[in-house]
Design an enzyme around this catalytic site. Structure first.
Site, PDB file in Angstrom:
ATOM      1  N   GLY A 175      26.968 -17.664  -0.702  1.00  0.00           N
ATOM      2  CA  GLY A 175      27.354 -16.305  -1.082  1.00  0.00           C
ATOM      3  C   GLY A 175      28.506 -15.703  -0.302  1.00  0.00           C
ATOM      4  O   GLY A 175      28.484 -14.517   0.004  1.00  0.00           O
ATOM      5  N   THR A 176      29.505 -16.510  -0.009  1.00  0.00           N
ATOM      6  CA  THR A 176      30.717 -15.936   0.605  1.00  0.00           C
ATOM      7  C   THR A 176      31.949 -16.492  -0.090  1.00  0.00           C
ATOM      8  O   THR A 176      32.000 -17.681  -0.408  1.00  0.00           O
ATOM      9  CB  THR A 176      30.793 -16.179   2.134  1.00  0.00           C
ATOM     10  N   TYR A 217      28.973   4.453   6.358  1.00  0.00           N
ATOM     11  CA  TYR A 217      27.964   3.598   7.007  1.00  0.00           C
ATOM     12  C   TYR A 217      26.589   4.272   7.052  1.00  0.00           C
ATOM     13  O   TYR A 217      25.575   3.575   6.996  1.00  0.00           O
ATOM     14  CB  TYR A 217      28.443   3.134   8.389  1.00  0.00           C
ATOM     15  N   ARG A 244      25.197   3.300   3.804  1.00  0.00           N
ATOM     16  CA  ARG A 244      24.808   1.890   3.789  1.00  0.00           C
ATOM     17  C   ARG A 244      23.488   1.687   4.537  1.00  0.00           C
ATOM     18  O   ARG A 244      22.643   0.897   4.146  1.00  0.00           O
ATOM     19  CB  ARG A 244      25.879   1.007   4.447  1.00  0.00           C
ATOM     20  N   HIS A 247      29.841 -10.001  12.083  1.00  0.00           N
ATOM     21  CA  HIS A 247      30.543  -8.736  11.817  1.00  0.00           C
ATOM     22  C   HIS A 247      29.724  -7.508  12.206  1.00  0.00           C
ATOM     23  O   HIS A 247      29.964  -6.425  11.701  1.00  0.00           O
ATOM     24  CB  HIS A 247      30.947  -8.669  10.332  1.00  0.00           C
ATOM     25  N   GLN A 260      27.871 -13.149   7.894  1.00  0.00           N
ATOM     26  CA  GLN A 260      28.925 -12.129   7.910  1.00  0.00           C
ATOM     27  C   GLN A 260      28.341 -10.779   7.506  1.00  0.00           C
ATOM     28  O   GLN A 260      29.028  -9.767   7.537  1.00  0.00           O
ATOM     29  CB  GLN A 260      30.030 -12.504   6.924  1.00  0.00           C
ATOM     30  N   ASN A 261      27.077 -10.786   7.109  1.00  0.00           N
ATOM     31  CA  ASN A 261      26.465  -9.556   6.604  1.00  0.00           C
ATOM     32  C   ASN A 261      26.043  -8.638   7.739  1.00  0.00           C
ATOM     33  O   ASN A 261      25.599  -9.098   8.795  1.00  0.00           O
ATOM     34  CB  ASN A 261      25.252  -9.882   5.732  1.00  0.00           C
ATOM     35  N   VAL A 262      26.140  -7.334   7.462  1.00  0.00           N
ATOM     36  CA  VAL A 262      25.748  -6.364   8.483  1.00  0.00           C
ATOM     37  C   VAL A 262      24.338  -5.831   8.209  1.00  0.00           C
ATOM     38  O   VAL A 262      23.856  -4.949   8.911  1.00  0.00           O
ATOM     39  CB  VAL A 262      26.780  -5.214   8.594  1.00  0.00           C
ATOM     40  N   ASP A 263      23.689  -6.358   7.173  1.00  0.00           N
ATOM     41  CA  ASP A 263      22.291  -5.984   6.939  1.00  0.00           C
ATOM     42  C   ASP A 263      21.384  -6.858   7.809  1.00  0.00           C
ATOM     43  O   ASP A 263      21.830  -7.835   8.404  1.00  0.00           O
ATOM     44  CB  ASP A 263      21.937  -6.098   5.439  1.00  0.00           C
TER      45      ASP A 263
HETATM   46  N1  APR Z   1      24.057 -15.258  -4.991  1.00  0.00           N
HETATM   47  C1  APR Z   1      24.973 -15.924  -4.236  1.00  0.00           C
HETATM   48  N2  APR Z   1      26.277 -15.610  -4.201  1.00  0.00           N
HETATM   49  C2  APR Z   1      26.682 -14.576  -4.960  1.00  0.00           C
HETATM   50  C3  APR Z   1      25.799 -13.839  -5.779  1.00  0.00           C
HETATM   51  C4  APR Z   1      24.418 -14.223  -5.778  1.00  0.00           C
HETATM   52  N3  APR Z   1      23.507 -13.594  -6.508  1.00  0.00           N
HETATM   53  N4  APR Z   1      26.514 -12.881  -6.428  1.00  0.00           N
HETATM   54  C5  APR Z   1      27.793 -13.011  -6.009  1.00  0.00           C
HETATM   55  N5  APR Z   1      27.909 -14.039  -5.132  1.00  0.00           N
HETATM   56  C6  APR Z   1      29.095 -14.557  -4.445  1.00  0.00           C
HETATM   57  C7  APR Z   1      30.422 -14.245  -5.106  1.00  0.00           C
HETATM   58  O1  APR Z   1      30.693 -15.163  -6.166  1.00  0.00           O
HETATM   59  C8  APR Z   1      31.381 -14.398  -3.929  1.00  0.00           C
HETATM   60  O2  APR Z   1      31.831 -15.740  -3.799  1.00  0.00           O
HETATM   61  O3  APR Z   1      29.167 -13.960  -3.175  1.00  0.00           O
HETATM   62  C9  APR Z   1      30.513 -14.020  -2.722  1.00  0.00           C
HETATM   63  C10 APR Z   1      30.825 -12.686  -2.111  1.00  0.00           C
HETATM   64  O4  APR Z   1      32.104 -12.699  -1.581  1.00  0.00           O
HETATM   65  P1  APR Z   1      32.721 -11.414  -0.878  1.00  0.00           P
HETATM   66  O5  APR Z   1      32.402 -10.205  -1.682  1.00  0.00           O
HETATM   67  O6  APR Z   1      34.143 -11.704  -0.587  1.00  0.00           O
HETATM   68  O7  APR Z   1      31.883 -11.276   0.489  1.00  0.00           O
HETATM   69  P2  APR Z   1      32.037 -12.050   1.873  1.00  0.00           P
HETATM   70  O8  APR Z   1      32.625 -13.395   1.684  1.00  0.00           O
HETATM   71  O9  APR Z   1      30.727 -11.946   2.559  1.00  0.00           O
HETATM   72  O10 APR Z   1      33.074 -11.129   2.628  1.00  0.00           O
HETATM   73  C11 APR Z   1      33.372 -11.399   3.974  1.00  0.00           C
HETATM   74  O11 APR Z   1      34.667  -9.378   4.164  1.00  0.00           O
HETATM   75  O12 APR Z   1      34.831  -7.074   3.775  1.00  0.00           O
HETATM   76  C12 APR Z   1      34.579  -8.069   4.702  1.00  0.00           C
HETATM   77  O13 APR Z   1      33.453  -7.874   6.731  1.00  0.00           O
HETATM   78  C13 APR Z   1      33.244  -7.934   5.349  1.00  0.00           C
HETATM   79  O14 APR Z   1      31.650  -9.615   5.978  1.00  0.00           O
HETATM   80  C14 APR Z   1      32.533  -9.207   4.972  1.00  0.00           C
HETATM   81  C15 APR Z   1      33.679 -10.172   4.770  1.00  0.00           C
END
Ligand code: APR
Length: 227
Positions: A170-171, A53, A56, A104, A86-89
């Protein structure tokens, strides 16, 4: 003003150079997620978790919000925008968004390992080896790890259920309870999904899928919201 509620994940910050979680073969910035983002990992090797962290946090200091973040901030001129991330930034805040709920936790905060409510702002500095919270327990990142409850969930569910328009950006919607928020969204409202990759959204909403990165996707959504 209509209430626009937006759920964001790691992909929101990808264009700012911050890696997503599930994009790199189970590794997150060279670390295994279960080693650095779980309660078990913390008990097993707190030094490794702190180092992770600290890295990060330094990376975040040098990152800048992308046009997706600034585009969402600009939407506040026409909508009552509430971001649930869900982002920590802190890139939404640095782009100018005024209502951001962190599900988170936040990299720029630390907390007591005994009392989750004892939170201090640390900015971008490292947590030092052996550093203590004001209650003398080990100081830890204020991050919600796997295996921990998500204290902001109830507030987030209330916000989602009051939405007039909802967007997911983006999740991968893999992680619960955050992913379950979409079930609180009223059934008939406009529902946008912005992601360059297909995402399984288990909902009866008619989803308007914009298959783009966050920057371009937010611009397209902004155009569509005008009509
Ligand atoms: N723009 C938008 N979305 C994007 C981009 C981009 N440039 N690049 C990738 N993605 C998408 C991917 O296709 C994917 O669907 O972002 C998503 C990221 O998914 P994850 O990596 O699973 O992240 P997230 O859903 O935020 O994870 C949730 O998991 O590890 C834990 O606590 C952590 O908050 C986090 C949680």
């Amino acid at each position: 003003m209509k209430k626009l509620v937006i759920l964001t994940g790691a992909g929101m910050s990808a264009e700012s150079g911050i890696k997503t979680f599930r994009g790199s073969g189970g590794l997150w910035e060279q670390y295994r997620v279960e080693d650095v983002a779980s309660v078990e990992g913390w008990y097993r090797n707190p030094d490794l978790v702190q180092r992770f962290y600290n890295e990060r946090r330094r990376q975040l200091e040098n990152a800048v919000p992308n046009i997706g973040h600034t585009g969402l901030a600009a939407l506040e001129m026409d909508f009552d925008v509430q971001i649930i991330t869900q982002n920590v930034d802190n890139l939404h805040e640095r782009a100018g968004s005024s209502r951001v709920l962190h599900l988170h936790g936040l990299l720029t905060q630390a907390r007591s390992s005994k009392n989750p409510g004892l939170v201090i702002d640390i900015g971008y500095r490292d947590i030092l080896p052996g550093e203590k919270a004001p209650d003398e327990s080990p100081l830890r990142p204020n991050i919600v790890w796997f295996g921990e409850a998500v204290p902001a969930m109830e507030t987030a569910a209330d916000i989602a259920s009051g939405a007039d328009i909802f967007a997911v950006i983006g999740t991968s919607l893999n992680v619960y309870p955050a992913a379950g928020l979409i079930h609180y969204v009223p059934a008939t409202i406009p529902f946008f999904l912005i992601d360059p990759e297909p995402v399984s959204v288990y909902t009866s909403h008619k989803v308007e899928y914009i298959r783009k990165g966050a920057g371009e996707g937010v611009l397209i959504m902004t155009e569509r919201l005008k009509y």
